[in-house]
Design an enzyme around this catalytic site. Sequence first.
Site, mmCIF file in Angstrom:
data_model
loop_
_atom_site.group_PDB
_atom_site.id
_atom_site.type_symbol
_atom_site.label_atom_id
_atom_site.label_comp_id
_atom_site.label_asym_id
_atom_site.label_seq_id
_atom_site.Cartn_x
_atom_site.Cartn_y
_atom_site.Cartn_z
ATOM 1 N N VAL A 1 4.298 9.322 -3.066
ATOM 2 C CA VAL A 1 4.358 7.989 -2.448
ATOM 3 C C VAL A 1 3.291 7.095 -3.070
ATOM 4 O O VAL A 1 3.535 5.925 -3.390
ATOM 5 C CB VAL A 1 4.141 8.109 -0.917
ATOM 6 C CG1 VAL A 1 3.904 6.744 -0.292
ATOM 7 C CG2 VAL A 1 5.324 8.811 -0.274
ATOM 8 N N GLY B 1 3.626 -5.421 12.683
ATOM 9 C CA GLY B 1 2.550 -4.439 12.544
ATOM 10 C C GLY B 1 1.385 -5.011 11.756
ATOM 11 O O GLY B 1 1.545 -5.354 10.591
ATOM 12 N N GLY B 2 0.229 -5.109 12.416
ATOM 13 C CA GLY B 2 -0.964 -5.676 11.770
ATOM 14 C C GLY B 2 -1.900 -4.609 11.245
ATOM 15 O O GLY B 2 -3.112 -4.773 11.276
ATOM 16 N N GLY B 3 -1.330 -3.489 10.750
ATOM 17 C CA GLY B 3 -2.145 -2.446 10.112
ATOM 18 C C GLY B 3 -2.362 -2.803 8.649
ATOM 19 O O GLY B 3 -1.954 -3.873 8.190
ATOM 20 N N VAL C 1 7.941 -7.223 19.079
ATOM 21 C CA VAL C 1 9.330 -7.601 18.834
ATOM 22 C C VAL C 1 10.200 -6.686 19.685
ATOM 23 O O VAL C 1 10.062 -5.459 19.629
ATOM 24 C CB VAL C 1 9.664 -7.437 17.328
ATOM 25 C CG1 VAL C 1 11.140 -7.644 17.079
ATOM 26 C CG2 VAL C 1 8.834 -8.412 16.517
ATOM 27 N N ILE D 1 5.226 -0.222 10.811
ATOM 28 C CA ILE D 1 4.649 0.234 12.078
ATOM 29 C C ILE D 1 4.041 1.644 11.982
ATOM 30 O O ILE D 1 3.589 2.185 12.971
ATOM 31 C CB ILE D 1 5.713 0.210 13.200
ATOM 32 C CG1 ILE D 1 6.978 0.950 12.746
ATOM 33 C CG2 ILE D 1 6.071 -1.210 13.597
ATOM 34 C CD1 ILE D 1 7.481 1.915 13.715
ATOM 35 N N GLY D 2 4.051 2.220 10.791
ATOM 36 C CA GLY D 2 3.390 3.525 10.648
ATOM 37 C C GLY D 2 4.223 4.515 9.862
ATOM 38 O O GLY D 2 5.287 4.167 9.331
ATOM 39 N N ALA E 1 -4.715 8.730 0.116
ATOM 40 C CA ALA E 1 -4.522 9.524 -1.092
ATOM 41 C C ALA E 1 -5.745 10.384 -1.413
ATOM 42 O O ALA E 1 -5.615 11.550 -1.778
ATOM 43 C CB ALA E 1 -4.219 8.575 -2.256
ATOM 44 N N HIS F 1 -29.362 -6.765 -10.229
ATOM 45 C CA HIS F 1 -29.254 -8.153 -9.762
ATOM 46 C C HIS F 1 -28.564 -8.997 -10.831
ATOM 47 O O HIS F 1 -28.838 -8.816 -12.009
ATOM 48 C CB HIS F 1 -30.659 -8.715 -9.504
ATOM 49 C CG HIS F 1 -30.646 -10.149 -9.068
ATOM 50 N ND1 HIS F 1 -30.258 -10.526 -7.801
ATOM 51 C CD2 HIS F 1 -30.940 -11.291 -9.739
ATOM 52 C CE1 HIS F 1 -30.333 -11.849 -7.709
ATOM 53 N NE2 HIS F 1 -30.726 -12.339 -8.879
HETATM 54 C C1 LIG Z 1 2.578 0.741 0.791
HETATM 55 C C2 LIG Z 1 1.543 1.815 0.848
HETATM 56 C C3 LIG Z 1 0.275 1.560 0.354
HETATM 57 C C4 LIG Z 1 -0.683 2.563 0.364
HETATM 58 N N1 LIG Z 1 -1.922 2.280 -0.123
HETATM 59 C C5 LIG Z 1 -2.885 3.226 -0.129
HETATM 60 C C6 LIG Z 1 -4.162 2.972 -0.679
HETATM 61 O O1 LIG Z 1 -4.447 1.880 -1.161
HETATM 62 N N2 LIG Z 1 -5.070 3.974 -0.684
HETATM 63 C C7 LIG Z 1 -4.799 5.205 -0.149
HETATM 64 O O2 LIG Z 1 -5.666 6.085 -0.169
HETATM 65 N N3 LIG Z 1 -3.591 5.481 0.389
HETATM 66 C C8 LIG Z 1 -2.631 4.530 0.405
HETATM 67 N N4 LIG Z 1 -1.390 4.815 0.911
HETATM 68 C C9 LIG Z 1 -1.172 6.148 1.486
HETATM 69 C C10 LIG Z 1 -0.944 7.178 0.372
HETATM 70 O O3 LIG Z 1 0.156 6.776 -0.397
HETATM 71 C C11 LIG Z 1 -0.712 8.544 0.976
HETATM 72 O O4 LIG Z 1 -1.782 8.878 1.828
HETATM 73 C C12 LIG Z 1 -0.609 9.603 -0.107
HETATM 74 O O5 LIG Z 1 0.439 9.316 -0.993
HETATM 75 C C13 LIG Z 1 -0.371 10.985 0.519
HETATM 76 O O6 LIG Z 1 -0.305 11.924 -0.494
HETATM 77 P P1 LIG Z 1 0.425 13.324 -0.295
HETATM 78 O O7 LIG Z 1 0.074 14.117 -1.511
HETATM 79 O O8 LIG Z 1 0.104 13.885 1.023
HETATM 80 O O9 LIG Z 1 1.980 13.038 -0.281
HETATM 81 P P2 LIG Z 1 2.940 11.943 -0.878
HETATM 82 O O10 LIG Z 1 2.267 11.010 -1.779
HETATM 83 O O11 LIG Z 1 3.668 11.404 0.303
HETATM 84 O O12 LIG Z 1 3.910 12.799 -1.775
HETATM 85 C C14 LIG Z 1 4.756 13.753 -1.248
HETATM 86 C C15 LIG Z 1 5.773 14.118 -2.296
HETATM 87 O O13 LIG Z 1 6.507 15.242 -1.832
HETATM 88 C C16 LIG Z 1 7.853 15.092 -2.188
HETATM 89 N N5 LIG Z 1 8.656 15.937 -1.290
HETATM 90 C C17 LIG Z 1 8.823 15.797 0.054
HETATM 91 N N6 LIG Z 1 9.585 16.791 0.530
HETATM 92 C C18 LIG Z 1 9.892 17.573 -0.540
HETATM 93 C C19 LIG Z 1 10.667 18.764 -0.681
HETATM 94 N N7 LIG Z 1 11.235 19.340 0.359
HETATM 95 N N8 LIG Z 1 10.795 19.290 -1.913
HETATM 96 C C20 LIG Z 1 10.194 18.710 -2.992
HETATM 97 N N9 LIG Z 1 9.461 17.596 -2.903
HETATM 98 C C21 LIG Z 1 9.311 17.037 -1.689
HETATM 99 C C22 LIG Z 1 8.110 13.613 -2.027
HETATM 100 O O14 LIG Z 1 9.227 13.209 -2.783
HETATM 101 C C23 LIG Z 1 6.795 13.026 -2.568
HETATM 102 O O15 LIG Z 1 6.888 12.793 -3.953
HETATM 103 C C24 LIG Z 1 -0.387 3.848 0.893
HETATM 104 C C25 LIG Z 1 0.892 4.113 1.382
HETATM 105 C C26 LIG Z 1 1.849 3.111 1.350
HETATM 106 C C27 LIG Z 1 3.215 3.426 1.871
#
Ligand SMILES: Cc1cc2nc3c(=O)[nH]c(=O)nc-3n(C[C@H](O)[C@H](O)[C@H](O)COP(=O)(O)OP(=O)(O)OC[C@H]3O[C@@H](n4cnc5c(N)ncnc54)[C@H](O)[C@@H]3O)c2cc1C
Length: 472
Positions: free
Chosen positions: A41, A180-182, A237, A270-271, A320, A444
């Site tokens: 993601v 959602g104001g997150g 909403v 919303i999450g 992340a 500085h």
């Molecule tokens: C719009 C947005 C902005 C964000 N901005 C930030 C930010 O600025 N900084 C930050 O730290 N975090 C940010 N995040 C949150 C961050 O993206 C996540 O916390 C992070 O990606 C989580 O990493 P993860 O490794 O747990 O899983 P993910 O990144 O969710 O990856 C999980 C992977 O597993 C794969 N998968 C799922 N089920 C299966 C399966 N059964 N078999 C094979 N593959 C599978 C999925 O396809 C995906 O590729 C943001 C999220 C969003 C939506």
Amino acid sequence: MANKQITVIGAGPGGYTAAFLAADLGMDVTLIDREKNPGGVCLYKGCIPSKALLHVAKLISESKDAAEWGIEFNEPKISLDKLRDWKNKVVEKQVSGLGQLAKARKINYVQGSAAFLNSSTLKIEKADGKNEEHKFENTIIATGSIIATIPSLDIKSKRVLNSTTALELPAIPKSLLVIGGGYIGLELGSVYDALGTKVSVVEMMPGLLPGADRDLVSYLAKRLERSFDKILLESKVIEMKEEKDGIVVKIQDKERKTSEQKFDYVLMSIGRKPDTIGLGLEKTKVKLNEKGWIKVNQQMRTDDPNIYAIGDIVGEPMLAHKASHEGRIAVEVIAGHKVAFEPKAIPAVVFTDPEIAWAGLTENQAKEQKIKYEAVKFPWAASGRATTLGRSDGVTKLIVDPDTERILGVGICGPGAGELIAEGVLAIEMGANVTDLKLTIHPHPTLSETLMESAEVFFGQSTHIYRPKRSK
Ligand SMILES: Cc1cc2nc3c(=O)[nH]c(=O)nc-3n(C[C@H](O)[C@H](O)[C@H](O)COP(=O)(O)OP(=O)(O)OC[C@H]3O[C@@H](n4cnc5c(N)ncnc54)[C@H](O)[C@@H]3O)c2cc1C
């Protein structure tokens, strides 16, 4: 002795970091993800594309600020196709780089979807249509999270966006309601605002970014009040319907009064919820907590001895860098190292303008948990660097243990807060006290000096503000 074998399900920042470290430690690694390349993601539809677009938003907003300094630019001409292309190229560059790093480490990268058949076997539905059974010694679940929806508002309209479709930039809407104001809603709302959309936000809680300290949020709220069309707090909403030229939204305020408004587009933010769908966890001993996240201990072990879980799938904070750190811990545990996930501070950054960042104890938490603390603040109005940037709308704050003078938490609001917070994280992790920070020479003129000066404020000795120490 044969190499240890490890299988990682999900190649987001948690999964690929774990897989890369496991390979570096000499393990045989299989990494499974539905996408062609690692990234998850974060790279495909989260951190990276959103920050690419926020960079553009910053450029547009700074070009407007420049009028005050005697430089006027014409209204920007936006080519949505080019912008989308550029953002896609940023993502592609990053994920293909990760693909090459996986290859260089001789990781067996399998594009497909994995599900447990039992506690030692996975079924993989591969992207090439061939299914296979895969035996594992140790597996790490890193399947992340997916977008949560409100079923009663799920009206399946192209005009109702979520974080993924909003990043695809389908159009520059005339008006957009962000539900959602997150942080995700505010970041994406800021992107569309910069592109010229009239943005409104509706939030159920009494303030934006409910998890953050109010004094940090106040600067952002002020700027958003000026640039956004409306910010509706303590409102929700309750109904949406599509018409030919927009979405009619029924909003209920805190007095339960309702009003209707039409928006060109709506962004639902919303999450997020755990991605355990189709994973076959019921065929293992893995347990979930009451909210549906996978239960793990500090070594990232689930209730099934050879199954670990990391990242969003184990719950908050869904970030992340938390996922990657947990991934490294799980791998080290599998390697037999004596480690545990026990950070003192996990930084959180909201990449709005101004940015907000915090780490360690927040003032809200200190109050809730009745922890004795002293909060000291250095307003950016007193920072030379902030003045040169035309951005005095910021603050740096330390939460200090008054007895030991240790830094327990750091909060920053202002442009670049997301970079500055790293020093705060290091200070907290190293058990630094305010004297350490005060005695560290900062360059500085930089915004980093605000950290040093906030430590000086603690002693009533900040050079650039006059605030004598109150006697106890
Ligand atoms: C719009 C947005 C902005 C964000 N901005 C930030 C930010 O600025 N900084 C930050 O730290 N975090 C940010 N995040 C949150 C961050 O993206 C996540 O916390 C992070 O990606 C989580 O990493 P993860 O490794 O747990 O899983 P993910 O990144 O969710 O990856 C999980 C992977 O597993 C794969 N998968 C799922 N089920 C299966 C399966 N059964 N078999 C094979 N593959 C599978 C999925 O396809 C995906 O590729 C943001 C999220 C969003 C939506």
